[in-house]
Design an enzyme around this catalytic site. Structure first.
Site, PDB file in Angstrom:
ATOM      1  CD  GLU A  49      -2.446  -0.939   2.268  1.00  0.00           C
ATOM      2  OE1 GLU A  49      -3.156   0.211   3.171  1.00  0.00           O
ATOM      3  OE2 GLU A  49      -4.115  -1.759   2.257  1.00  0.00           O
ATOM      4  CG  ASP A  60      -3.340   8.394   8.273  1.00  0.00           C
ATOM      5  OD1 ASP A  60      -3.013   7.342   8.214  1.00  0.00           O
ATOM      6  OD2 ASP A  60      -4.335   8.462   6.978  1.00  0.00           O
ATOM      7  CE1 TYR A 175      -7.211  -0.395   7.350  1.00  0.00           C
ATOM      8  CE2 TYR A 175      -5.668  -0.112   5.500  1.00  0.00           C
ATOM      9  CZ  TYR A 175      -6.441  -1.019   6.848  1.00  0.00           C
ATOM     10  OH  TYR A 175      -4.994   0.181   6.992  1.00  0.00           O
TER      11      TYR A 175
END
Lengths: 267, 406
Positions: A49, A60, A175
């Site tokens: 990735e 994040d 995911y």
């Protein structure tokens, strides 16, 4: 069959699980990224990735935020990230590469321009963190036309009904975000993850990989037992941060982390 | 489609996915999708519930002090020699700005959902103060995220929040202003989504926030419409409001959207001047993109990165804008313009000296453009300028510009 499907099929035959490292493209500088990608493969990565850095990475934690800041300060652009994949593909035609990031730089480039360039570069999948399936029809269609997979997130808060909808949109892999939080958070509950992943696997034939909170061989091995693959990001990006002034030491440091995970997973 | 039909349709927006034309929507990471669906359902139920509306109205009357006056600035109007200027006095609300209208509403939603903790982002600190205020009143834990640069330039509001019992977290990432505070608040929410209600301070963010922030602020537009009919005998010729995220502006504009004879002006932060590139005027000089959960006009680079903004007012120092404004711009219902820092400071001083009203620097953007607009109009015409907040919080900033240490 897409390169991602092929890879999962191949691993399945070997009785192995996918090890999927994440690094931010252009961190600490664009000229190091391709070498780091090759080093990850040599250390046991099945797929990569590659982060498309964004100025405002809302999902994040501080580790990947700072990686985005380093990459952007060094002049990384979306075009340069695509060029990294193109260079990587010249010597590695086997390892799938998934671009991961936020929607705005892709919007600015234009969906079709992006899809065409990604195809040409040899990108296999795209994961846009802030693009839930409700808003994704157009981008999914454009990428599908170029045979690029669209990877979606499933969270612990995702209801069963929603998960079914998302699974319908997804290709490549799903995911599963193992915790409520941002990337790099701590405390992973393997049992809870196992339960959720089993539910997802019952819903879809698309493989389920798990990310967020995997930091060493033990956690990688535990999660790989209950899923189709593990995604590891912040622990690698942390090493890059520590060594950003000694770039020649980055590849060996990433290799060490990844090899430990690989051998723990394959044991 | 005729013009009248188009404008009537505006009252029905957003659609059920939260879209205003191509703008708005819900662009968030998956962890937040459930929380937003839940909030949307809660709001749908409660906004149709007369008991909830009654409680909201009661708080607005007895806690906020509504209705706020529509004040005829006669002396200033006479000196300028143009249209009659009326000021919608949101500065007289409890806590000194329009922000309390929305925080009261969202705090009631938080109360009904039973979440013990609220978080907020803030720029100038007015929304942070308004959130800390309602949290104190309801006994909720309160954490406010504020860019580290804004913490410095709005130290009075930081201390106000602390006195009210809130924790103020300075945000050191990115440009250390409002956008970074919003990133950090979203990260907190993702992590604590079960226990936490996120009180967004402007008419931006993922659906349903732009809609509910507008609805809670629309009380000022409804009042202004009634007051105008009563005091002037007709609707005003024009409305003027400053636009950062755009909550005070959409609150004033929304109840007038169908009144096609009422012109509307949204005034963005021109900073050093839109032509210099150092500003915070995405509607005047930006391009559409996706940030903070919605598609809207943004200040961005040729690579789609969000760029730093510049404004004398912390509350307008934001690279995006509420999605409804983006749509109102595209269809031409509202004119979006900019006022630069010099014009803004001049308007701040002028209103203070001629009317004895000290405006917030944010609201001074509306005054700066409203002043020019009035001078281009006749004395028998009327404009309403939203005086969205009071200027006490800005005294140290203005003193600093004057080279004075207070």
């Amino acid at each position: 069959m897409s390169r991602i499907e092929q890879k999962f099929a191949q691993l399945n035959e070997q009785g192995k699980k996918a090890l999927i490292p994440y690094i931010t493209g252009g961190d600490p500088k664009p000229e190091y990224s391709v070498e780091l990608m090759h080093a990850l493969v040599a250390a046991g990565a099945d797929m990569i990735e590659l982060g498309m850095p964004f100025s405002d990475p809302m999902a994040d934690g501080p580790v990947i935020q700072k990686a985005c800041e380093r990459a952007l300060a060094a002049g990384t652009t979306l075009n340069k990230v695509l060029a990294m994949v193109e260079t990587f593909r010249q010597t590695d035609t086997d390892t799938p590469v998934v671009l991961m990031g936020y929607l705005n730089p892709i919007e600015y480039m234009g969906y079709q321009n992006f899809a065409t360039a990604a195809k040409k570069a040899g990108v296999d999948g795209v994961l846009t963190v802030d693009l839930p399936p409700e808003e994704a029809d157009e981008l999914v269609a454009v990428l599908k036309a170029e045979a690029i997979d669209t990877i979606f997130l499933i969270a612990p808060t995702t209801t069963a009904l929603r998960a079914a909808k998302i699974a319908n949109h997804a290709s490549g892999y799903l995911y599963y975000v193992s915790i409520k939080g941002v990337t790099g958070s701590a405390a992973l509950d393997t049992e809870a993850v196992a339960e959720k992943v089993a539910e997802l696997q019952a819903l879809t034939s698309v493989p389920v990989a798990v990310g967020f909170g995997i930091r060493d061989g033990a956690s990688a091995a535990a999660i790989s037992k209950v899923s189709d693959g593990v995604i590891v990001g912040s622990v690698l990006v942390n090493k890059i941060a520590e060594l950003s002034e000694q770039p020649e030491k980055i590849a060996p440091a990433l290799t060490e982390v990844l090899k430990e995970m690989r051998s723990a997973m394959d044991a | 489609m005729t013009k009248a039909n188009t404008y009537a349709d505006l009252m029905q927006l957003p659609d059920d996915k939260g879209h205003f034309g191509p703008y708005g929507g819900r662009f968030v990471s998956e962890t937040l999708s459930y929380a937003l669906e839940e909030l949307e359902a809660t709001y749908k139920k409660l906004s149709a519930d007369p008991a909830f509306q009654a409680e909201f109205d009661k708080d607005l009357a007895h806690y906020v002090g509504r209705p706020s006056p529509l004040y005829h600035a006669e002396r200033w109007s006479r000196i300028l020699g143009g249209a009659q200027i009326y000021l919608k006095r949101e500065d007289l609300n409890h806590t000194g700005a329009h922000k309390i209208n929305n925080t009261i509403g969202q705090a009631l939603l938080a109360k009904y959902t039973g979440k013990p903790r609220v978080i907020a982002e803030t720029g100038a600190g007015q929304h942070g103060v308004a959130t800390a205020t309602v949290a104190a009143r309801l006994g909720l834990e309160c954490v406010v995220y504020m860019g580290a640069d804004d913490v410095k330039r709005q130290s009075l509001n930081v201390y106000r929040m602390k006195l009210l019992g809130a924790t103020v977290v300075p945000v050191e990432s990115g440009s250390r202003t409002l956008k970074d505070a919003m990133n950090e608040a979203l990260r907190d929410w993702v992590t604590n989504v079960d226990s936490t209600f996120y009180i967004i301070g402007t008419a931006a963010g993922p659906h349903p926030y732009p809609m509910l922030v507008r609805d809670f602020n629309a009380v000022s537009g409804r009042e202004a419409r009634e007051q105008s009919l009563k005091q002037i005998g007709r609707l005003p010729d024009a409305l003027v409001a400053c636009v950062g995220g755009g909550s005070n502006a959409i609150g004033l504009f929304y109840p007038f959207l169908q009144d096609s004879d009422v012109q509307m002006y949204g005034v963005e932060a021109g900073g050093d001047g839109v032509e210099t590139g150092r500003h915070a005027a995405p509607l005047c000089a930006g391009k559409p993109g996706v940030l903070h959960g919605n598609r809207t006009y943004l200040m961005q680079s040729e690579d789609g990165q969000i760029i730093e903004t510049h404004s004398v007012s912390a509350g307008l120092d934001y690279p995006g804008v509420g999605p409804e404004h983006s749509y109102l711009k595209d269809i031409g219902r509202v004119n979006y313009v900019a006022a630069n820092d010099t014009e803004v400071l001049s308007a701040f001083r002028e209103l203070t000296r001629t009317e004895g009203i000290m405006p917030a620097l944010e609201s001074s953007h509306a005054l700066a453009y409203g002043r020019k607009l009035a001078q281009s109009m006749r004395p028998d015409q009327h404009i309403i300028i939203n005086l969205s907040g009071r200027g006490d919080k800005d005294i140290l900033t203005v003193a600093g510009i004057d080279g004075i240490t207070v």
